[in-house]
Design an enzyme around this catalytic site. Structure first.
Site, PDB file in Angstrom:
ATOM      1  N   GLU A 112      40.045 -48.238 -63.194  1.00 16.71           N
ATOM      2  CA  GLU A 112      40.401 -47.667 -61.892  1.00 16.71           C
ATOM      3  C   GLU A 112      39.775 -48.429 -60.723  1.00 16.71           C
ATOM      4  O   GLU A 112      40.016 -48.115 -59.564  1.00 16.71           O
ATOM      5  CB  GLU A 112      39.949 -46.193 -61.821  1.00 16.71           C
ATOM      6  CG  GLU A 112      40.778 -45.245 -62.668  1.00 16.71           C
ATOM      7  CD  GLU A 112      40.262 -45.106 -64.096  1.00 16.71           C
ATOM      8  OE1 GLU A 112      39.527 -46.014 -64.558  1.00 16.71           O
ATOM      9  OE2 GLU A 112      40.603 -44.097 -64.751  1.00 16.71           O
ATOM     10  N   THR A 160      44.688 -46.567 -68.479  1.00 12.03           N
ATOM     11  CA  THR A 160      43.329 -46.276 -68.934  1.00 12.03           C
ATOM     12  C   THR A 160      43.407 -45.741 -70.343  1.00 12.03           C
ATOM     13  O   THR A 160      44.315 -44.993 -70.688  1.00 12.03           O
ATOM     14  CB  THR A 160      42.666 -45.186 -68.066  1.00 12.03           C
ATOM     15  OG1 THR A 160      43.492 -44.025 -68.100  1.00 12.03           O
ATOM     16  CG2 THR A 160      42.504 -45.651 -66.646  1.00 12.03           C
ATOM     17  N   LYS A 202      22.839 -31.709 -72.868  1.00 12.50           N
ATOM     18  CA  LYS A 202      22.224 -30.710 -71.986  1.00 12.50           C
ATOM     19  C   LYS A 202      21.277 -29.835 -72.796  1.00 12.50           C
ATOM     20  O   LYS A 202      21.672 -28.852 -73.402  1.00 12.50           O
ATOM     21  CB  LYS A 202      23.310 -29.898 -71.296  1.00 12.50           C
ATOM     22  CG  LYS A 202      24.012 -30.736 -70.227  1.00 12.50           C
ATOM     23  CD  LYS A 202      25.420 -30.264 -69.908  1.00 12.50           C
ATOM     24  CE  LYS A 202      26.077 -31.261 -68.954  1.00 12.50           C
ATOM     25  NZ  LYS A 202      27.545 -31.186 -68.953  1.00 12.50           N
ATOM     26  N   TRP A 210      18.830 -32.739 -68.672  1.00  7.34           N
ATOM     27  CA  TRP A 210      19.820 -33.646 -69.231  1.00  7.34           C
ATOM     28  C   TRP A 210      19.115 -34.771 -69.993  1.00  7.34           C
ATOM     29  O   TRP A 210      18.137 -35.340 -69.519  1.00  7.34           O
ATOM     30  CB  TRP A 210      20.679 -34.270 -68.113  1.00  7.34           C
ATOM     31  CG  TRP A 210      21.673 -33.308 -67.507  1.00  7.34           C
ATOM     32  CD1 TRP A 210      21.729 -31.963 -67.697  1.00  7.34           C
ATOM     33  CD2 TRP A 210      22.738 -33.644 -66.606  1.00  7.34           C
ATOM     34  NE1 TRP A 210      22.773 -31.417 -66.983  1.00  7.34           N
ATOM     35  CE2 TRP A 210      23.418 -32.433 -66.299  1.00  7.34           C
ATOM     36  CE3 TRP A 210      23.199 -34.824 -66.053  1.00  7.34           C
ATOM     37  CZ2 TRP A 210      24.515 -32.390 -65.446  1.00  7.34           C
ATOM     38  CZ3 TRP A 210      24.300 -34.776 -65.192  1.00  7.34           C
ATOM     39  CH2 TRP A 210      24.947 -33.563 -64.902  1.00  7.34           C
TER      40      TRP A 210
END
Lengths: 546, 546
Positions: free
Chosen positions: B331, B186, B443, B448
């Site tokens: 993944e 990754t 935030k 959010w």
């Protein structure tokens, strides 16, 4: 060896209905019930009731690994049992109600079924066999309490009562994906029926392969009506595929006549169906007689026996319904091949494409196949050589229930192959065509004659309703083809006219030696012609000139 | 438990190429080569050469379980290694050449690669890192003998020499399907890259799921051109899916500019492609500038980062190319969701259907997902609540290579879930939409703000080429959005004009507090914007009024 480091998530049947509940909660399952009405539910509710089934059978003392039988039509309760029984770790054993009672009882005893769930239609069978089935501790009628029979020779439980008393809290157990999930018996024409025990792994893999674009091409945009019964190799896997892809499901119950089916197709906007040729004969007779058209049907899977070319053409050219000609066996879960096109076939003419579709098609991914001669040697894939068809793959039987002997043939590389009992050709593109059953092929001199080819020519004549070709003994050629024919009502045709019909369609030496007209040809429990009976009936038949 | 009695056929990568050889022997693999020409082969020949690869790596002393690395473009030789290396029981480790040399060397050492096969393009990288890679015993240039470099600091082997010397007799070994097959690292933005070790089982199951009609819908009638690199999560699995379904494959090599791609699409009659949005920007710029149309392209998979709505609309409405908006991760092998319609969506308007496609879509069968709040509690699937996206399934990572700690979060039922690092909503139909990366979300007060939403509005302005929204510190709100923008060449736009463009498109409190115009935004090795760098660059930025 180095192991990969991915999650060890077992492939379980409970995962199919969980997936449908989470991702397709509001998709409908519509059933024509034994009660006579049309019932509607959703995957979310079906999942809830499947959990109740799991609790209910636990309450009846059924343990994981034990078999639970059904004798039922296609409907939502049967589907609840598919998930409730298998999901909880027991094996669902679907019985074929078209077998004779003695055979059903024999199968129940062989499987040691602990409980039997049945549609009320089949109460007479149950009452006939109950005293012979020692393993069965519970007989459950799949019906509302108010419709329960007032009295019965058998001590009956009521399905809806059981569910009403069962909690819908149940966490599907996680176990080895090789655990037995379900069971079907083959309608063997010789000896006793034999049980095929599917696993969760084989079922889920088969479902994924069956839904692929080159197989049945099923998606969340489909509405599937399986005419093929849920007691016949799990309705070819459709009860598993539908929740996997989130397709709407429509169940016809016991009403399988042309009008009932057509009306349901139209009312529920069915896009895809599946069944044996005889069912479609009834449906098409209805649409032809009433000049009807399908408004949403896009394709239908035809298998169980070869799709007559005339039916394939009629469906596609007149009705615009694509035919997916398929082949499989109880021992194969059942799907083996489907006749779908490759990119290169775009260039073919319409007639050439039809000719390809007459074949049973290409192996779906996961199934490997080959044809071999009498010595087990591989035969070429040239579309001409024919031999015994062998298969292998993760949803193909390894051995039969309780049978010590392996049915497999081991090749030179040590690989086990299941002999299908079919004789077939395979062409260079992998399109397989069944030319006969091993035992039905006619051995004339050193040459083999395909009984199916001979029958197809016969049924292409407008006066012929049904035709069976069997081997008759011949002093010089060992065997020669004898054609047994049922005429259409009020149709006229002579032996000579029918034999003349073969001219130019098969080689001269393949033309039957004689024709016998009969009123009916005996059919087996799955609608196939019982050639064993015909062979017995005509075993002393004297061919002209023999 | 009672076991089913079906064949125990392991799901192996060698089975994919065997299937292609038997069922699709003449289907082509077309590659634009490093040599500059266009090369053509077939699945039958590819299988033959893959067997030669297996013998060749055995001859080099590579043992099952050991890692063999590649540094290569999309092409037939790379594909031969996919099957030859994995099929023989070693693990194919695809390296990303867009990483910096030090990082490539670090990854090779971590993986302990025993051999490295590379396209000649990457010889400078090889010469730079070879002395730092102690585990690598063989450096193999994937090229003809006559094109081999005359001399090199590194002792090079020639791929075509190796194959010419290797027998094509090789029986693929049968082993546990959980054996490691391949490996990707990754491109972690923090800490060292981490290795994901796929298995044969995970790869074959992922291939089956990816080909389903509700996923990428791939068949033997397709011609697939994967623009997404084979070093980027195995080109999203397409090199496995294509032989599984018998699709023609077209590889672009290193020529990924709009003109080269378009010409290859047309010359080879490509029906389906796959890549990240930046690649399509280049392609569409070429077609727009030259007023071109695709003659065979039917659909394209867009993933890697969110597909801008304007691109989705342009592809579909002007070019008639269906966009399959998809989401996944290294993944996850990588496919998690695809935006495909359900039956109920037939009733939607064209605009409503487009709005659905802006979402990353539904979980493909086999992937389970959920969103949770900061306490790990499940959030509702209402299309509004957003939280951390967790996934599980048989092709999702269990742990990273050589890492003792599990990355999974265990839920109350004891089930392990992989935290994706994405923040998402899921609606009642299971359509997931990424609203942000966990670390990119802004935030502001208790609320959010999705950086992606803010960026999408910016890039919908005709003067904006690229936009990144990051959090800037704010004394009252903790964080407030700061927009970093690259203008299109010769385009004019002011801060005030761009902020006015937000009116009516997002809530007032979500409008960025400021806009900074820059010449370029730093991109990572996979083409994603490197917000970490931007955050570093603007860490002391003083917002107006703050």
């Amino acid at each position: 060896m180095l192991h990969g480091q991915m999650m060890q998530t077992p492939l379980l049947i409970s995962g199919l209905i969980e997936h449908a509940d989470r991702h397709h909660p509001d998709v409908e399952i519509v059933s024509r019930r034994v009660e006579g009405d049309v019932h509607r539910t959703t995957y979310r509710d079906l999942h809830r009731r499947a959990r109740q089934v799991a609790n209910a059978i636990g309450g009846l003392g059924i343990k994981p690994g034990e078999r639970v039988a059904t004798l039922a039509w296609n409907g939502y309760r049967h589907l609840e049992l598919y998930f409730g029984v298998s999901g909880s770790g027991s094996a669902l054993h679907t019985l074929n109600p078209r077998l004779i009672a003695e055979q059903i009882a024999w199968i129940i005893n062989d499987a040691e079924d602990q409980a039997l769930f049945f549609d009320l239609t089949f109460l007479p069978i149950i009452e006939g066999i109950a005293s012979h089935c020692k393993s069965v501790r519970h007989w459950v009628a799949m019906i509302d309490k108010e419709k329960m029979p007032a009295s019965s020779k058998v001590n009956l439980l009521c399905y809806e009562d059981l569910l009403a008393a069962a909690s819908d809290h149940f966490a599907w157990p996680q176990f080895d994906e090789n655990t037995a999930s379900s069971m079907c018996y083959t309608s063997g024409t010789t000896g006793h029926p034999k049980g095929v025990l599917y696993s969760h792994r084989s079922t889920v893999l088969h479902s994924m392969a069956a839904a692929l674009p080159d197989a049945l091409n099923l998606s969340a945009r489909d509405c599937i009506l399986p005419v093929v019964p849920m007691f016949h190799v799990n309705a070819w896997g459709l009860p598993y595929v539908a929740p996997m892809v989130g397709a709407k499901l429509v169940f016809p119950g016991g009403a399988l006549d042309g009008k009932s089916l057509f009306d349901l197709f139209e009312a529920e906007k069915v896009t895809c169906s599946a069944g044996v040729p005889t069912v479609w004969q009834g449906l098409l007779a209805h649409t032809e007689a009433n000049n009807l058209r399908f408004s949403t049907m896009r394709r239908t899977v035809i298998g169980g026996s070869a799709c007559p070319p005339s039916m394939l053409r009629l469906f596609q050219e007149k009705y615009g319904v694509q035919v997916l000609h398929a082949w499989g066996m109880t021992e194969m879960s059942p799907l083996g091949t489907v006749s779908t096109f490759k990119g290169k076939h775009d260039a073919l003419s319409a007639e050439q494409r039809l000719a390809l579709q007459y074949k049973q098609g290409r192996a779906i991914f996961g199934v490997d196949m080959k044809i071999v001669d009498a010595d087990g040697q591989d035969l070429p894939w040239d579309g001409k050589a024919f031999g015994d068809l062998l298969v292998r793959g993760p949803w193909i039987v390894d051995r039969y229930f309780k049978q010590a002997d392996s049915p497999l043939r081991t090749d030179a590389g040590g690989q086990g192959w299941f002999p299908t009992g079919d004789v077939a050709t395979i062409d260079a593109d992998g399109f397989m065509q069944i030319t006969d059953r091993s035992k039905d092929v006619i051995k004339s001199g050193g040459e083999w004659i395909s009984s199916i080819d001979i029958e197809n020519v016969a049924v292409s004549h407008p006066a012929v309703a049904m035709a069976a070709c069997i081997a008759a003994r011949h002093p010089k050629w060992d065997e020669r083809p004898l054609l047994v024919v049922v005429r259409k009502p009020n149709a006229q045709i002579t032996r000579e006219q029918l034999l003349a019909h073969y001219e130019g369609k098969v080689a001269r030496w393949q033309v039957p030696d004689d024709v016998v007209f009969v009123d009916a040809i005996p059919l087996g429990a799955t609608g196939k012609m019982l050639k064993t009976r015909l062979r017995e009936q005509f075993k002393d038949y004297r061919l002209p000139g023999a």
